[in-house]
Design a protein around this motif. Structure first.
Motif, PDB file in Angstrom:
ATOM      1  N   VAL A 114      48.635  11.679  44.344  1.00 50.24           N
ATOM      2  CA  VAL A 114      48.468  12.664  45.383  1.00 50.24           C
ATOM      3  C   VAL A 114      49.373  12.205  46.407  1.00 50.24           C
ATOM      4  O   VAL A 114      50.069  13.281  47.004  1.00 50.24           O
ATOM      5  N   GLU A 115      49.633  11.260  46.781  1.00 50.83           N
ATOM      6  CA  GLU A 115      50.622  10.576  48.207  1.00 50.83           C
ATOM      7  C   GLU A 115      51.876  11.016  47.543  1.00 50.83           C
ATOM      8  O   GLU A 115      52.595  11.457  48.588  1.00 50.83           O
ATOM      9  N   PHE A 117      52.981  13.366  45.263  1.00 51.48           N
ATOM     10  CA  PHE A 117      53.121  14.824  45.239  1.00 51.48           C
ATOM     11  C   PHE A 117      53.286  15.300  46.618  1.00 51.48           C
ATOM     12  O   PHE A 117      54.289  16.078  47.111  1.00 51.48           O
ATOM     13  N   TYR A 118      52.557  14.786  47.778  1.00 48.24           N
ATOM     14  CA  TYR A 118      52.675  15.267  49.115  1.00 48.24           C
ATOM     15  C   TYR A 118      54.018  14.725  49.890  1.00 48.24           C
ATOM     16  O   TYR A 118      54.681  15.266  50.744  1.00 48.24           O
ATOM     17  N   LEU A 119      54.374  13.524  49.339  1.00 50.12           N
ATOM     18  CA  LEU A 119      55.793  12.839  49.818  1.00 50.12           C
ATOM     19  C   LEU A 119      56.789  13.813  49.412  1.00 50.12           C
ATOM     20  O   LEU A 119      57.699  14.043  50.300  1.00 50.12           O
ATOM     21  N   GLU A 121      56.676  17.091  48.773  1.00 50.17           N
ATOM     22  CA  GLU A 121      56.572  18.446  49.634  1.00 50.17           C
ATOM     23  C   GLU A 121      56.996  18.080  51.147  1.00 50.17           C
ATOM     24  O   GLU A 121      57.570  19.018  51.609  1.00 50.17           O
ATOM     25  N   ASP A 122      56.594  17.103  51.793  1.00 53.97           N
ATOM     26  CA  ASP A 122      56.760  16.655  52.842  1.00 53.97           C
ATOM     27  C   ASP A 122      58.600  16.648  53.379  1.00 53.97           C
ATOM     28  O   ASP A 122      58.772  17.027  54.544  1.00 53.97           O
ATOM     29  N   LEU A 151      44.735  18.478  44.199  1.00 50.88           N
ATOM     30  CA  LEU A 151      46.082  18.370  44.846  1.00 50.88           C
ATOM     31  C   LEU A 151      46.115  19.465  46.175  1.00 50.88           C
ATOM     32  O   LEU A 151      47.082  19.431  46.806  1.00 50.88           O
ATOM     33  N   GLY A 152      44.918  20.084  46.417  1.00 46.03           N
ATOM     34  CA  GLY A 152      44.880  21.116  47.484  1.00 46.03           C
ATOM     35  C   GLY A 152      45.398  22.398  47.222  1.00 46.03           C
ATOM     36  O   GLY A 152      45.818  23.176  47.898  1.00 46.03           O
ATOM     37  N   THR A 163      54.215  25.068  39.618  1.00 40.62           N
ATOM     38  CA  THR A 163      53.787  23.621  40.240  1.00 40.62           C
ATOM     39  C   THR A 163      53.054  22.616  39.224  1.00 40.62           C
ATOM     40  O   THR A 163      52.983  21.436  39.281  1.00 40.62           O
TER      41      THR A 163
END
Ligand code: GDP
Length: 193
Positions: A114-115, A117-119, A121-122, A151-152, A163
């Motif tokens: 998850v971290e 995945f958001y890295l 995106e960020d 994953l929200g 995605t």
């Protein structure tokens, strides 16, 4: 140059997938935790580089601090080369990913998957989650909805086909992934490739 990067826990089938994407042989099931440096390959049908980052997470015979160091190196690499990374592919094992995420979720803990995945995106890098080993998953739609949920991403998963890409790398069934990646390359104006 332009690159697509692959990350994932060890044993999710990343080497198997790399073999399908590049047509080259990769040692599968080898001693984990050894390949620390990123490996670059030409994606056979496309004009960019495919970067295989080391597998992370639990590996038999690999100490916890070494495992953390591997993950830290992966994050550093992605941050350093963010400008040239066109797509980030997070490879997961469809059979176990939801359980692993749930086991590692808590007030002070975000699962590595998850971290990462958001890295992406960020950093403004489109992320694609390649949900591998779908041949072992019976409740396909429910499982993919759960992956989205963790994953929200609001289910149903069919809304997220850019995605979330269900694949069976072992059988060469990886079309949803190549399609999703191509969509992002197209969005990035790289459809001239
Ligand atoms: P890596 O550690 O992520 O590089 O994983 P490998 O590519 O070495 O694969 C780990 C194990 O998963 C091997 O036994 C593969 O044969 C198996 N595997 C890879 N892809 C699939 C798949 O799509 N379905 C199934 N059932 N097994 C797979």
């Amino acid at each position: 140059g332009a690159e697509v990067v692959l990350v994932g826990r060890s044993n999710v089938g990343k080497s198997t997938l790399m073999r399908e994407l590049t047509g080259k042989q990769f040692s599968t099931g080898g001693k984990p935790g050894v390949t620390r440096s990123p490996n670059h390959y030409d994606w056979s049908s496309e004009d960019f580089v495919l970067t295989d980052l080391p597998g992370f997470g639990f590996m038999e015979g690999v100490e916890a601090d070494h495992r953390e160091a591997i993950k830290t190196d992966i994050v550093r690499y992605i941050e350093e080369y963010a400008d040239q990374i066109l797509v980030g592919v997070v490879v997961v094992d469809g059979k176990s990913v939801v359980d692993i995420i749930d086991r590692h979720s808590g007030p002070d803990e975000v699962p590595h998957v998850v971290e990462l995945f958001y890295l992406f995106e960020d950093l403004g890098i489109p992320a694609v989650v390649a949900v591998n080993k779908m041949d072992k998953v019976d409740d396909r739609d429910d499982r993919l909805d759960d992956v989205c949920d963790r994953l929200g991403l609001l289910p149903p998963w069919k809304q997220w086909q850019d995605t979330v890409a269900p694949i069976t790398a072992k059988r060469g069934s990886i079309e949803p992934l190549t399609e999703a990646v191509r969509t992002h390359l197209h969005d990035a104006g790289r459809d001239d490739l």
